[in-house]
Design an enzyme around this catalytic site. Structure first.
Site, PDB file in Angstrom:
ATOM      1  N   GLY A  23       0.593  -1.266   0.033  1.00 25.36           N
ATOM      2  CA  GLY A  23      -0.091  -0.122   0.143  1.00 25.36           C
ATOM      3  C   GLY A  23       0.973   1.381  -0.064  1.00 25.36           C
ATOM      4  N   ASN A  25       1.714   3.075  -2.436  1.00 21.99           N
ATOM      5  CA  ASN A  25       1.294   3.888  -3.627  1.00 21.99           C
ATOM      6  C   ASN A  25      -0.320   4.279  -2.783  1.00 21.99           C
ATOM      7  OD1 ASN A  25       2.524   4.078  -6.446  1.00 21.99           O
ATOM      8  ND2 ASN A  25       2.598   1.987  -6.032  1.00 21.99           N
ATOM      9  N   ARG A  76     -13.619 -17.390 -10.919  1.00 19.30           N
ATOM     10  CA  ARG A  76     -12.907 -16.188 -11.185  1.00 19.30           C
ATOM     11  C   ARG A  76     -13.714 -14.966 -11.447  1.00 19.30           C
ATOM     12  NH1 ARG A  76      -9.213 -14.649 -16.239  1.00 19.30           N
ATOM     13  NH2 ARG A  76      -9.286 -12.385 -16.054  1.00 19.30           N
ATOM     14  N   ASN A 118      -4.139   2.116 -13.877  1.00 17.66           N
ATOM     15  CA  ASN A 118      -3.139   0.879 -13.156  1.00 17.66           C
ATOM     16  C   ASN A 118      -1.675   1.647 -12.899  1.00 17.66           C
ATOM     17  OD1 ASN A 118      -2.061  -1.451 -11.980  1.00 17.66           O
ATOM     18  ND2 ASN A 118      -1.291  -1.972 -13.863  1.00 17.66           N
ATOM     19  N   HIS A 120       2.430   0.197 -13.039  1.00 16.06           N
ATOM     20  CA  HIS A 120       3.116  -0.922 -13.368  1.00 16.06           C
ATOM     21  C   HIS A 120       4.637  -0.463 -13.194  1.00 16.06           C
ATOM     22  CE1 HIS A 120       4.334  -4.533 -15.091  1.00 16.06           C
ATOM     23  NE2 HIS A 120       5.013  -4.127 -15.764  1.00 16.06           N
ATOM     24  N   SER A 147       5.119   3.075 -15.134  1.00 12.27           N
ATOM     25  CA  SER A 147       4.222   3.737 -16.007  1.00 12.27           C
ATOM     26  C   SER A 147       2.722   3.646 -15.489  1.00 12.27           C
ATOM     27  CB  SER A 147       4.153   2.910 -17.192  1.00 12.27           C
ATOM     28  OG  SER A 147       5.355   2.814 -17.694  1.00 12.27           O
ATOM     29  N   ASP A 156      -1.242  -5.400 -18.827  1.00  9.34           N
ATOM     30  CA  ASP A 156      -0.354  -4.086 -18.877  1.00  9.34           C
ATOM     31  C   ASP A 156      -0.119  -3.719 -20.132  1.00  9.34           C
ATOM     32  OD1 ASP A 156       0.058  -4.716 -16.105  1.00  9.34           O
ATOM     33  OD2 ASP A 156       1.843  -6.003 -16.485  1.00  9.34           O
ATOM     34  N   GLU A 186       7.385   5.995  -8.314  1.00 12.56           N
ATOM     35  CA  GLU A 186       5.971   5.677  -8.078  1.00 12.56           C
ATOM     36  C   GLU A 186       5.243   6.402  -7.211  1.00 12.56           C
ATOM     37  OE1 GLU A 186       4.617   1.432  -8.044  1.00 12.56           O
ATOM     38  OE2 GLU A 186       6.784   0.789  -8.488  1.00 12.56           O
TER      39      GLU A 186
HETATM   40  C1  GRF Z   1       4.164  -1.302  -7.244  1.00 12.65           C
HETATM   41  O1  GRF Z   1       5.371  -1.617  -7.475  1.00 12.65           O
HETATM   42  C2  GRF Z   1       3.323  -1.164  -8.326  1.00 12.65           C
HETATM   43  O2  GRF Z   1       3.845  -0.560  -9.207  1.00 12.65           O
HETATM   44  C3  GRF Z   1       2.787  -2.508  -8.645  1.00 12.65           C
HETATM   45  O3  GRF Z   1       2.787  -3.412  -7.556  1.00 12.65           O
HETATM   46  C4  GRF Z   1       3.535  -2.626  -6.546  1.00 12.65           C
HETATM   47  C5  GRF Z   1       2.568  -2.467  -5.331  1.00 12.65           C
HETATM   48  O4  GRF Z   1       3.120  -1.860  -4.270  1.00 12.65           O
HETATM   49  N1  GRF Z   1       1.532  -2.859  -9.450  1.00 12.65           N
HETATM   50  P1  GRF Z   1       2.426  -1.119  -2.878  1.00 12.65           P
HETATM   51  O5  GRF Z   1       1.633  -2.198  -2.647  1.00 12.65           O
HETATM   52  O6  GRF Z   1       1.707   0.135  -3.565  1.00 12.65           O
HETATM   53  O7  GRF Z   1       3.477  -0.903  -1.926  1.00 12.65           O
END
Ligand code: GRF
Length: 230
Positions: A23, A25, A76, A118, A120, A147, A156, A186
């Site tokens: 978490g 981000n 799913r 998203n 990535h 990105s 992606d 990020e």
């Molecule tokens: C990040 O590197 C993001 O780009 C990828 O998963 C990771 C998540 O990290 N999709 P966090 O949970 O935000 O710490």
């Protein structure tokens, strides 16, 4: 919490953030909102893992959060339908995948088309999928980064909104590179892109990204393809 402020009656863009892990981000998005750099509110945080550390970050920030675990569903598609229903009930303007470690079905992606984004950890189209930092290092890339893109049914593969990169250091390991991409790219990139989206500067229509009333591909590259990181 209401999405209209008492005084102005102006709609505050609503984000639903979907996570699986640490978490970081999510944390950066929370901090950007608190700092007044992102004019939005987080209506809901959803995790597919009850033990995701990101859930604790959400709880400490006083956010609504819910866990929907895939193990409770036979197929799913059933999980995706339940996830979609919970997201839709929160009336999001933007659905923000932030380290959500499941591939979403086409029906889910189409339901939230043009509002599903998203992040990535690579400079797409390089290194779709997992182990991006290892792959950048073993290819000897001089730069590596992350990105933010609109999500389309292919993994992606949706159109990129913005990227940020750093120079790869001679002594980087996958771990140090991952850490630097997270903290230097990020955590800055995602809130910055969200700020552009909620301001209406960038949107996805007719299969292409529009930026400041122009096709993004017609905009000067350095306007959107780099953060001010070295
Ligand atoms: C990040 O590197 C993001 O780009 C990828 O998963 C990771 C998540 O990290 N999709 P966090 O949970 O935000 O710490």
């Amino acid at each position: 919490m209401s999405s209209r402020t008492e005084n102005s009656g102006k709609h505050t863009p609503r984000l639903v953030v979907v996570i699986s892990g640490r978490g970081r981000n999510l944390e950066a998005i929370i901090q950007a909102i608190e700092a007044g750099e992102l004019a939005a509110e987080i209506a809901l945080v959803i995790s597919n893992r009850a033990d995701a550390p990101g859930m604790q970050i959400a709880r400490l920030a006083g956010l609504n959060c819910v866990c929907i675990e895939a193990g409770g569903f036979k197929h799913r598609e059933d999980f995706d339908r339940a996830l979609a229903a919970r997201i839709a009930a929160a009336r999001p303007d933007w659905v923000v995948l932030a380290g959500f470690m499941r591939i979403l079905s086409q029906a889910f992606v189409e339901r939230f088309e043009a509002k599903l984004i998203n992040i990535h950890p690579s400079l797409l189209p390089r290194y779709k999928g997992l182990n991006t930092h290892e792959r950048a290092l073993s290819n000897g890339d001089a730069r590596h980064g992350a990105s933010v893109h609109f999500v389309t049914p292919d993994l992606d593969d949706g159109p990129t909104i913005r990227q940020g990169s750093i120079a790869v250091a001679a002594d980087d390991t996958p771990e140090t590179l991952a850490e630097r991409v997270m903290t230097e790219v990020e955590q800055r990139l995602y809130p910055a892109v969200l700020a552009e989206l909620v301001a209406g500067r960038v949107f996805f229509k007719d299969g292409v990204v529009w930026r400041d009333q122009r096709l993004q591909e017609d905009c000067p590259h350095d306007q959107y393809d780099r953060l001010a990181v070295t």
